[in-house]
Motif scaffolding. Structure first.
Motif, PDB file in Angstrom:
ATOM      1  N   PRO A  48       0.790  -1.230   0.000  1.00  0.00           N
ATOM      2  CA  PRO A  48       0.000   0.000   0.000  1.00  0.00           C
ATOM      3  C   PRO A  48       0.826   1.286   0.000  1.00  0.00           C
ATOM      4  CG  PRO A  48       0.197  -0.805   2.224  1.00  0.00           C
ATOM      5  CD  PRO A  48       0.893  -1.813   1.336  1.00  0.00           C
ATOM      6  N   LEU A  49       2.155   1.200   0.056  1.00  0.00           N
ATOM      7  CA  LEU A  49       2.962   2.402   0.272  1.00  0.00           C
ATOM      8  C   LEU A  49       3.158   3.327  -0.925  1.00  0.00           C
ATOM      9  CD1 LEU A  49       5.657   1.174   2.795  1.00  0.00           C
ATOM     10  CD2 LEU A  49       3.694   2.663   3.202  1.00  0.00           C
ATOM     11  N   PRO A  50       3.327   2.834  -2.148  1.00  0.00           N
ATOM     12  CA  PRO A  50       3.586   3.780  -3.235  1.00  0.00           C
ATOM     13  C   PRO A  50       2.495   4.858  -3.319  1.00  0.00           C
ATOM     14  CG  PRO A  50       4.036   1.561  -3.974  1.00  0.00           C
ATOM     15  CD  PRO A  50       3.390   1.452  -2.616  1.00  0.00           C
ATOM     16  N   ALA A  51       2.951   6.116  -3.205  1.00  0.00           N
ATOM     17  CA  ALA A  51       2.090   7.305  -3.297  1.00  0.00           C
ATOM     18  C   ALA A  51       1.074   7.431  -2.158  1.00  0.00           C
ATOM     19  CB  ALA A  51       1.384   7.361  -4.647  1.00  0.00           C
ATOM     20  N   ALA A  52       1.235   6.672  -1.083  1.00  0.00           N
ATOM     21  CA  ALA A  52       0.280   6.697   0.036  1.00  0.00           C
ATOM     22  C   ALA A  52       0.455   7.934   0.902  1.00  0.00           C
ATOM     23  CB  ALA A  52       0.446   5.447   0.896  1.00  0.00           C
ATOM     24  N   ARG A  53      -0.632   8.321   1.549  1.00  0.00           N
ATOM     25  CA  ARG A  53      -0.614   9.327   2.619  1.00  0.00           C
ATOM     26  C   ARG A  53      -0.604   8.544   3.933  1.00  0.00           C
ATOM     27  NH1 ARG A  53      -1.741  14.266   2.537  1.00  0.00           N
ATOM     28  NH2 ARG A  53      -3.255  14.171   4.231  1.00  0.00           N
ATOM     29  N   VAL A  54       0.417   8.788   4.749  1.00  0.00           N
ATOM     30  CA  VAL A  54       0.658   8.011   5.963  1.00  0.00           C
ATOM     31  C   VAL A  54       0.392   8.865   7.191  1.00  0.00           C
ATOM     32  CG1 VAL A  54       2.449   6.832   7.311  1.00  0.00           C
ATOM     33  CG2 VAL A  54       2.352   6.537   4.821  1.00  0.00           C
ATOM     34  N   LEU A  55      -0.311   8.282   8.158  1.00  0.00           N
ATOM     35  CA  LEU A  55      -0.567   8.903   9.454  1.00  0.00           C
ATOM     36  C   LEU A  55       0.145   8.067  10.499  1.00  0.00           C
ATOM     37  CD1 LEU A  55      -2.152  11.038  11.120  1.00  0.00           C
ATOM     38  CD2 LEU A  55      -4.051   9.391  11.193  1.00  0.00           C
ATOM     39  N   ASP A  56       1.086   8.674  11.230  1.00  0.00           N
ATOM     40  CA  ASP A  56       1.873   7.989  12.247  1.00  0.00           C
ATOM     41  C   ASP A  56       1.442   8.521  13.608  1.00  0.00           C
ATOM     42  OD1 ASP A  56       3.809   6.747  13.795  1.00  0.00           O
ATOM     43  OD2 ASP A  56       5.518   7.479  12.634  1.00  0.00           O
ATOM     44  N   LEU A  57       0.600   7.751  14.310  1.00  0.00           N
ATOM     45  CA  LEU A  57       0.076   8.158  15.613  1.00  0.00           C
ATOM     46  C   LEU A  57       0.992   7.655  16.723  1.00  0.00           C
ATOM     47  CD1 LEU A  57      -3.719   7.416  15.005  1.00  0.00           C
ATOM     48  CD2 LEU A  57      -2.541   9.627  14.873  1.00  0.00           C
ATOM     49  N   HIS A 115     -10.833  16.162  10.965  1.00  0.00           N
ATOM     50  CA  HIS A 115      -9.793  16.359   9.949  1.00  0.00           C
ATOM     51  C   HIS A 115     -10.419  16.915   8.688  1.00  0.00           C
ATOM     52  CE1 HIS A 115      -6.218  15.720   7.584  1.00  0.00           C
ATOM     53  NE2 HIS A 115      -6.878  14.961   6.743  1.00  0.00           N
ATOM     54  N   GLU A 116      -9.890  18.043   8.257  1.00  0.00           N
ATOM     55  CA  GLU A 116     -10.323  18.643   6.995  1.00  0.00           C
ATOM     56  C   GLU A 116      -9.194  18.439   6.001  1.00  0.00           C
ATOM     57  OE1 GLU A 116     -13.351  19.732   6.789  1.00  0.00           O
ATOM     58  OE2 GLU A 116     -13.743  19.681   8.945  1.00  0.00           O
ATOM     59  N   GLY A 117      -9.456  17.738   4.943  1.00  0.00           N
ATOM     60  CA  GLY A 117      -8.417  17.488   3.955  1.00  0.00           C
ATOM     61  C   GLY A 117      -8.431  16.040   3.531  1.00  0.00           C
ATOM     62  N   PRO A 118      -7.470  15.661   2.688  1.00  0.00           N
ATOM     63  CA  PRO A 118      -7.428  14.281   2.194  1.00  0.00           C
ATOM     64  C   PRO A 118      -7.230  13.297   3.344  1.00  0.00           C
ATOM     65  CG  PRO A 118      -5.876  15.671   0.985  1.00  0.00           C
ATOM     66  CD  PRO A 118      -6.390  16.483   2.128  1.00  0.00           C
ATOM     67  N   THR A 119      -7.872  12.152   3.237  1.00  0.00           N
ATOM     68  CA  THR A 119      -7.739  11.119   4.259  1.00  0.00           C
ATOM     69  C   THR A 119      -6.415  10.374   4.080  1.00  0.00           C
ATOM     70  OG1 THR A 119      -8.945   9.547   2.876  1.00  0.00           O
ATOM     71  CG2 THR A 119     -10.236  10.793   4.513  1.00  0.00           C
ATOM     72  N   PHE A 120      -6.107   9.537   5.054  1.00  0.00           N
ATOM     73  CA  PHE A 120      -4.857   8.789   5.051  1.00  0.00           C
ATOM     74  C   PHE A 120      -5.095   7.348   4.609  1.00  0.00           C
ATOM     75  CE2 PHE A 120      -4.145  12.423   7.688  1.00  0.00           C
ATOM     76  CZ  PHE A 120      -2.877  12.832   7.311  1.00  0.00           C
ATOM     77  N   ASP A 121      -4.106   6.799   3.886  1.00  0.00           N
ATOM     78  CA  ASP A 121      -4.188   5.456   3.316  1.00  0.00           C
ATOM     79  C   ASP A 121      -3.547   4.399   4.201  1.00  0.00           C
ATOM     80  OD1 ASP A 121      -5.065   6.611   0.716  1.00  0.00           O
ATOM     81  OD2 ASP A 121      -3.013   7.362   0.667  1.00  0.00           O
ATOM     82  N   VAL A 122      -2.560   4.811   4.999  1.00  0.00           N
ATOM     83  CA  VAL A 122      -1.815   3.903   5.872  1.00  0.00           C
ATOM     84  C   VAL A 122      -1.697   4.584   7.232  1.00  0.00           C
ATOM     85  CG1 VAL A 122       0.397   2.744   6.271  1.00  0.00           C
ATOM     86  CG2 VAL A 122      -0.502   2.933   3.939  1.00  0.00           C
ATOM     87  N   VAL A 123      -2.027   3.834   8.297  1.00  0.00           N
ATOM     88  CA  VAL A 123      -1.967   4.379   9.656  1.00  0.00           C
ATOM     89  C   VAL A 123      -1.081   3.489  10.510  1.00  0.00           C
ATOM     90  CG1 VAL A 123      -3.289   5.039  11.702  1.00  0.00           C
ATOM     91  CG2 VAL A 123      -4.306   5.301   9.421  1.00  0.00           C
ATOM     92  N   PHE A 124      -0.056   4.100  11.125  1.00  0.00           N
ATOM     93  CA  PHE A 124       0.779   3.408  12.098  1.00  0.00           C
ATOM     94  C   PHE A 124       0.334   3.823  13.489  1.00  0.00           C
ATOM     95  CE2 PHE A 124       3.627   3.584   8.396  1.00  0.00           C
ATOM     96  CZ  PHE A 124       3.981   2.249   8.306  1.00  0.00           C
ATOM     97  N   LEU A 125       0.184   2.849  14.361  1.00  0.00           N
ATOM     98  CA  LEU A 125      -0.136   3.096  15.768  1.00  0.00           C
ATOM     99  C   LEU A 125       0.932   2.420  16.613  1.00  0.00           C
ATOM    100  CD1 LEU A 125      -3.768   2.176  15.225  1.00  0.00           C
ATOM    101  CD2 LEU A 125      -3.270   4.042  16.757  1.00  0.00           C
TER     102      LEU A 125
END
Length: 191
Positions: A48-57, A115-125
């Motif tokens: 899932p990583l190529p071009a993904a938006r990542v959220l690192d919590l 959250h206002e804006g594009p959503t995230f594709d990959v989330v790290f917790l």
């Protein structure tokens, strides 16, 4: 602590040593981080990583988000509420020269808000172990519109976490005292 793969492979990150218990910083070891990315990239579910938006919590040093950028993610947002964590993340972003691809948010991951804006594709917790904060943070991110339909969740914890409705377990592995859970948000639901 180094970036273990991708275009930034070998980059030495800011030294934290064995961690900073007072700041609740417990960096993911290089070995576990490499195992996480091997599971994510080489697993049977596709990369899932190529071009993904990542959220690192609970980002701490930002190593997971930076590793994702090194392996092809388009953007990483690193979230942590600690002053020490922010100083480390800022140093690491500068060392990696990814200021144009990384954002820092000093915020409690359990109270993200809308959250206002594009959503995230990959989330790290990677929450503090054994406190149940990962479940609260994931619920906050989903309710606040941070996580997109079909998003991947990669969760480090000391025990198997409770996944919310609409999130499917794909794989789970144990690495010493760390349990890594790979899951996915349902594709037909706005998260």
């Amino acid at each position: 602590m180094r970036i273990v793969g991708g275009t930034l492979r070998g980059l030495k990150l800011a030294d934290l040593g064995a961690g900073d218990p007072a700041a609740h910083l417990r960096p993911t070891t290089d070995r576990v981080r490499e195992a996480i990315f091997n599971l994510l990239i080489n697993g049977t579910h596709g990369n899932p990583l190529p071009a993904a938006r990542v959220l690192d919590l609970f980002a701490g040093t930002g190593a997971l988000g930076l590793e994702a950028l090194s392996r092809g993610a388009a953007h990483a947002t690193l979230v942590d509420d600690g002053a020490r964590a922010h100083a480390l993340m800022r140093q690491n972003i500068t060392k990696a020269r990814v200021q144009d691809k990384a954002s820092l948010l000093r915020r409690d991951a359990t109270r993200l808000g809308r959250h206002e804006g594009p959503t995230f594709d990959v989330v790290f917790l990677d929450p503090p172990y054994g406190q149940g904060r990962g479940e609260i943070a994931l619920a906050s991110a989903m309710q606040g519109g941070w996580i997109g339909a079909g998003a991947w969740i990669i969760w480090e914890e000391s025990r198997p976490p409770m996944l919310p409705a609409g999130v499917t377990l794909l794989d789970r592995r144990n690495y010493g005292d760390t349990v890594v859970t790979l899951a996915r948000v349902a594709g037909n639901e706005a998260a």
